[in-house]
Design a protein around this motif. Structure first.
Motif, PDB file in Angstrom:
ATOM      1  N   HIS A  46       0.888  -1.136   0.014  1.00 23.20           N
ATOM      2  CA  HIS A  46       0.393   0.369  -0.148  1.00 23.20           C
ATOM      3  C   HIS A  46       0.985   1.210  -0.067  1.00 23.20           C
ATOM      4  O   HIS A  46       1.831   1.203   0.793  1.00 23.20           O
ATOM      5  CB  HIS A  46      -1.322   0.010   1.030  1.00 23.20           C
ATOM      6  CG  HIS A  46      -2.200  -1.107   1.349  1.00 23.20           C
ATOM      7  ND1 HIS A  46      -1.420  -2.375   1.396  1.00 23.20           N
ATOM      8  CD2 HIS A  46      -3.120  -0.956   0.816  1.00 23.20           C
ATOM      9  CE1 HIS A  46      -2.897  -2.949   1.356  1.00 23.20           C
ATOM     10  NE2 HIS A  46      -4.274  -1.532   0.882  1.00 23.20           N
ATOM     11  N   ARG A  49      -1.455   7.288   1.853  1.00 25.54           N
ATOM     12  CA  ARG A  49      -2.905   8.221   1.070  1.00 25.54           C
ATOM     13  C   ARG A  49      -2.527   9.277   0.957  1.00 25.54           C
ATOM     14  O   ARG A  49      -1.946  10.277   1.449  1.00 25.54           O
ATOM     15  CB  ARG A  49      -4.013   7.577   2.258  1.00 25.54           C
ATOM     16  CG  ARG A  49      -4.001   6.342   3.101  1.00 25.54           C
ATOM     17  CD  ARG A  49      -5.193   5.870   3.504  1.00 25.54           C
ATOM     18  NE  ARG A  49      -6.131   4.282   3.687  1.00 25.54           N
ATOM     19  CZ  ARG A  49      -7.052   4.024   4.413  1.00 25.54           C
ATOM     20  NH1 ARG A  49      -7.429   4.987   4.976  1.00 25.54           N
ATOM     21  NH2 ARG A  49      -7.007   2.782   4.807  1.00 25.54           N
ATOM     22  N   SER A  50      -4.128   9.657   0.026  1.00 27.46           N
ATOM     23  CA  SER A  50      -3.790  11.718  -0.489  1.00 27.46           C
ATOM     24  C   SER A  50      -3.814  12.160   1.003  1.00 27.46           C
ATOM     25  O   SER A  50      -4.878  12.255   2.071  1.00 27.46           O
ATOM     26  CB  SER A  50      -5.237  11.332  -1.318  1.00 27.46           C
ATOM     27  OG  SER A  50      -5.275  12.666  -1.567  1.00 27.46           O
ATOM     28  N   ALA A  56      -9.050   9.642  -3.669  1.00 29.04           N
ATOM     29  CA  ALA A  56      -8.007   8.801  -3.832  1.00 29.04           C
ATOM     30  C   ALA A  56      -6.814   8.833  -4.574  1.00 29.04           C
ATOM     31  O   ALA A  56      -6.511   9.766  -5.520  1.00 29.04           O
ATOM     32  CB  ALA A  56      -9.263   7.536  -3.872  1.00 29.04           C
ATOM     33  N   ARG A  57      -5.119   8.569  -3.536  1.00 32.14           N
ATOM     34  CA  ARG A  57      -4.161   8.386  -4.523  1.00 32.14           C
ATOM     35  C   ARG A  57      -3.959   6.371  -4.655  1.00 32.14           C
ATOM     36  O   ARG A  57      -4.422   5.842  -3.735  1.00 32.14           O
ATOM     37  CB  ARG A  57      -3.322   9.433  -3.404  1.00 32.14           C
ATOM     38  CG  ARG A  57      -1.742   8.582  -3.842  1.00 32.14           C
ATOM     39  CD  ARG A  57      -0.903   8.882  -2.456  1.00 32.14           C
ATOM     40  NE  ARG A  57      -0.418  10.702  -2.458  1.00 32.14           N
ATOM     41  CZ  ARG A  57      -0.174  10.704  -1.523  1.00 32.14           C
ATOM     42  NH1 ARG A  57      -0.077  10.770  -0.526  1.00 32.14           N
ATOM     43  NH2 ARG A  57       0.399  12.551  -1.251  1.00 32.14           N
ATOM     44  N   ILE A  58      -3.286   6.829  -6.047  1.00 34.67           N
ATOM     45  CA  ILE A  58      -3.645   4.888  -5.783  1.00 34.67           C
ATOM     46  C   ILE A  58      -1.966   5.036  -7.213  1.00 34.67           C
ATOM     47  O   ILE A  58      -2.195   6.549  -7.480  1.00 34.67           O
ATOM     48  CB  ILE A  58      -4.254   4.171  -6.679  1.00 34.67           C
ATOM     49  CG1 ILE A  58      -4.655   4.927  -8.543  1.00 34.67           C
ATOM     50  CG2 ILE A  58      -5.874   4.334  -5.901  1.00 34.67           C
ATOM     51  CD1 ILE A  58      -5.362   4.187  -8.739  1.00 34.67           C
ATOM     52  N   LYS A 211      -9.453   2.038  -3.956  1.00 35.66           N
ATOM     53  CA  LYS A 211      -9.060   3.090  -3.135  1.00 35.66           C
ATOM     54  C   LYS A 211      -8.354   4.039  -2.655  1.00 35.66           C
ATOM     55  O   LYS A 211      -7.637   3.322  -3.173  1.00 35.66           O
ATOM     56  CB  LYS A 211     -10.230   2.113  -1.965  1.00 35.66           C
ATOM     57  CG  LYS A 211     -11.411   1.719  -2.092  1.00 35.66           C
ATOM     58  CD  LYS A 211     -12.256   1.405  -0.676  1.00 35.66           C
ATOM     59  CE  LYS A 211     -13.249   1.127  -0.817  1.00 35.66           C
ATOM     60  NZ  LYS A 211     -13.583  -0.636  -2.131  1.00 35.66           N
ATOM     61  N   ASP A 212      -8.366   4.739  -1.680  1.00 35.95           N
ATOM     62  CA  ASP A 212      -7.275   5.298  -1.207  1.00 35.95           C
ATOM     63  C   ASP A 212      -6.567   4.648  -1.130  1.00 35.95           C
ATOM     64  O   ASP A 212      -6.392   3.016   0.056  1.00 35.95           O
ATOM     65  CB  ASP A 212      -7.344   6.310  -0.133  1.00 35.95           C
ATOM     66  CG  ASP A 212      -6.667   7.658  -0.335  1.00 35.95           C
ATOM     67  OD1 ASP A 212      -6.066   7.563  -1.119  1.00 35.95           O
ATOM     68  OD2 ASP A 212      -6.812   8.778   0.871  1.00 35.95           O
ATOM     69  N   GLY A 213      -4.960   4.394  -1.700  1.00 40.43           N
ATOM     70  CA  GLY A 213      -3.997   3.725  -0.534  1.00 40.43           C
ATOM     71  C   GLY A 213      -3.400   2.882  -1.524  1.00 40.43           C
ATOM     72  O   GLY A 213      -2.565   1.932  -1.286  1.00 40.43           O
ATOM     73  N   ASP A 214      -4.149   2.275  -3.184  1.00 34.09           N
ATOM     74  CA  ASP A 214      -4.026   1.074  -3.564  1.00 34.09           C
ATOM     75  C   ASP A 214      -3.359   1.314  -4.614  1.00 34.09           C
ATOM     76  O   ASP A 214      -2.885   2.164  -5.009  1.00 34.09           O
ATOM     77  CB  ASP A 214      -5.503   0.984  -3.846  1.00 34.09           C
ATOM     78  CG  ASP A 214      -6.498   0.107  -2.781  1.00 34.09           C
ATOM     79  OD1 ASP A 214      -5.546  -0.728  -2.066  1.00 34.09           O
ATOM     80  OD2 ASP A 214      -7.006   0.090  -3.376  1.00 34.09           O
ATOM     81  N   THR A 243      -8.468  10.945  -9.509  1.00 39.80           N
ATOM     82  CA  THR A 243      -7.986  10.134  -8.837  1.00 39.80           C
ATOM     83  C   THR A 243      -6.498  10.816  -9.037  1.00 39.80           C
ATOM     84  O   THR A 243      -6.268  10.773  -9.734  1.00 39.80           O
ATOM     85  CB  THR A 243      -7.762   8.860  -8.657  1.00 39.80           C
ATOM     86  OG1 THR A 243      -8.849   7.872  -8.466  1.00 39.80           O
ATOM     87  CG2 THR A 243      -6.922   8.304  -8.397  1.00 39.80           C
ATOM     88  N   ASP A 253       5.183   3.891   1.065  1.00 42.04           N
ATOM     89  CA  ASP A 253       4.665   2.788   1.155  1.00 42.04           C
ATOM     90  C   ASP A 253       5.274   2.056   2.421  1.00 42.04           C
ATOM     91  O   ASP A 253       5.986   2.017   3.192  1.00 42.04           O
ATOM     92  CB  ASP A 253       5.392   1.824  -0.154  1.00 42.04           C
ATOM     93  CG  ASP A 253       6.780   2.396  -0.236  1.00 42.04           C
ATOM     94  OD1 ASP A 253       7.458   1.428   0.991  1.00 42.04           O
ATOM     95  OD2 ASP A 253       6.992   2.966  -0.998  1.00 42.04           O
TER      96      ASP A 253
END
Length: 261
Positions: A46, A49-50, A56-58, A211-214, A243, A253
Motif C-alpha cells: 500500500h 493515502r492522499s 483517492a491516491r493510487i 481505493k485511497d492507498g491502493d 483520482t 509505501d
C-alpha cells in the motif's frame, strides 16, 4: 514386440528433444518430477493515502513480461497524462524498442523497474508456480534479478530500485536475498486483470474500484486479450473521479513480508 518397444522409445525421445528445443529451460532450472511443498507468499503493498479530502491516491503498476506492448493501455496513459510504474523483463525489452522509446520520452509519467531477466519466479527452492519452474537456488534468483537490471541499463533505463518477480510469489528466504541486493519488492493490493486473463468488464470494475492507498497490478504486454480494453477504460474512469495517480518512488509505501522494510 521388442521392435515395437524400441520404435516407441525412439519416438518418445524425439518428441522430448523437440519440446526442449521449442521451450528451452533456463540454465538454472532443473527438471522437476513434482512440485515440493514450499511456503510461498504473495506480498501486499500500500502507499501513503492522499492528503486531499475526497481524492483517492493510487499507484498503477504494470508488468511487461513477454509479448508485445498493449497500445490500448500505453496510448491512454500518454494521452491522459497518467503516471505509472512499469516492470519490464529483459525479454520484453528486446521485442519492444518502440514502446521503450515512448517510456523514455515521458520520464514525468513512467518509472521503469525490474521484472527480471527471463520471467522466472524468484523462489530459491525448486518448485512450480502456476506451472512455471522457479529459479530454484539463491544463485539463480540473483541471476534473474541482476540479469533484468543489466538489460535495463543497456537499454538506457536508469538503475532500478524496485523488483517484482514473475507470478509475484516468493519464498521468504528469496525475499531476504533480493532485499540484500538493495531492492524493494513490489507487492500490490488490487489485482486488476487477473494476469490479463479476465474479461474487459470485470477488469474495468476491479481497477475502477481501487481505493485511497491502493497499489494496482495489471499487464501491458497482452494486446490481444480483452482485459486490456478494460484497463484502458478504468484509467479514464478513475481520472474522471479525480483520482491522484502516483508512481511507487513518488510516495511512502508499506509492504508486508519484510518486502520494503
Amino acid at each position: 514386440m521388442n521392435r515395437i518397444l524400441l520404435a516407441s522409445a525412439f519416438l518418445l525421445a524425439g518428441l522430448s528433444t523437440l519440446c526442449a528445443a521449442e521451450t528451452p529451460l533456463p540454465a538454472a532450472a532443473t527438471p522437476l518430477m513434482k512440485s515440493p511443498a514450499v511456503k510461498l507468499v504473495e506480498p501486499h503493498l500500500h502507499i501513503a493515502r492522499s492528503i486531499l479530502a475526497g481524492h483517492a491516491r493510487i499507484a498503477l503498476t504494470f508488468d511487461a513480461c513477454m509479448g508485445q506492448a498493449d497500445e490500448r493501455i500505453l496510448s491512454t496513459l500518454v494521452r491522459e497524462r497518467i503516471p505509472a510504474t512499469i516492470f519490464v523483463t529483459a525479454r520484453w525489452l528486446k521485442r519492444n524498442p518502440a514502446a521503450l522509446a515512448v517510456f523514455l520520452q515521458n520520464p514525468d509519467l513512467f518509472e521503469l523497474e525490474n521484472h527480471g531477466e527471463n520471467h522466472i519466479p524468484a523462489v530459491d527452492t525448486p518448485t512450480l508456480v502456476y506451472g512455471i519452474a522457479s529459479a530454484g537456488s539463491p544463485q539463480a534468483v540473483r541471476q534473474e534479478v541482476e540479469g533484468g537490471a543489466a538489460a535495463m541499463l543497456a537499454s538506457g533505463i536508469p538503475a532500478p530500485h524496485w523488483f517484482r518477480g514473475s507470478t509475484a510469489k516468493y519464498d521468504l528466504s528469496a525475499i531476504g536475498e533480493i532485499r540484500a541486493m538493495g531492492y524493494r519488492i513490489a507487492g500490490y493490493s488490487v489485482n486488476g486483470d487477473g494476469g490479463s486473463l479476465l474479461g474487459a468488464a470485470i477488469t474495468e470494475k476491479r481497477i475502477a474500484s481501487a481505493k485511497d492507498g491502493d497499489v494496482v497490478i495489471s499487464h501491458i504486454n497482452q494486446p490481444t486479450h480483452a482485459a486490456g480494453e478494460g484497463v484502458a477504460k478504468a484509467l479514464v474512469d478513475l481520472k474522471a473521479k479525480g483520482t491522484e495517480f502516483v508512481r511507487l518512488d513518488d510516495v511512502e509505501d508499506m509492504g508486508d513480508d519484510k518486502t520494503t522494510e
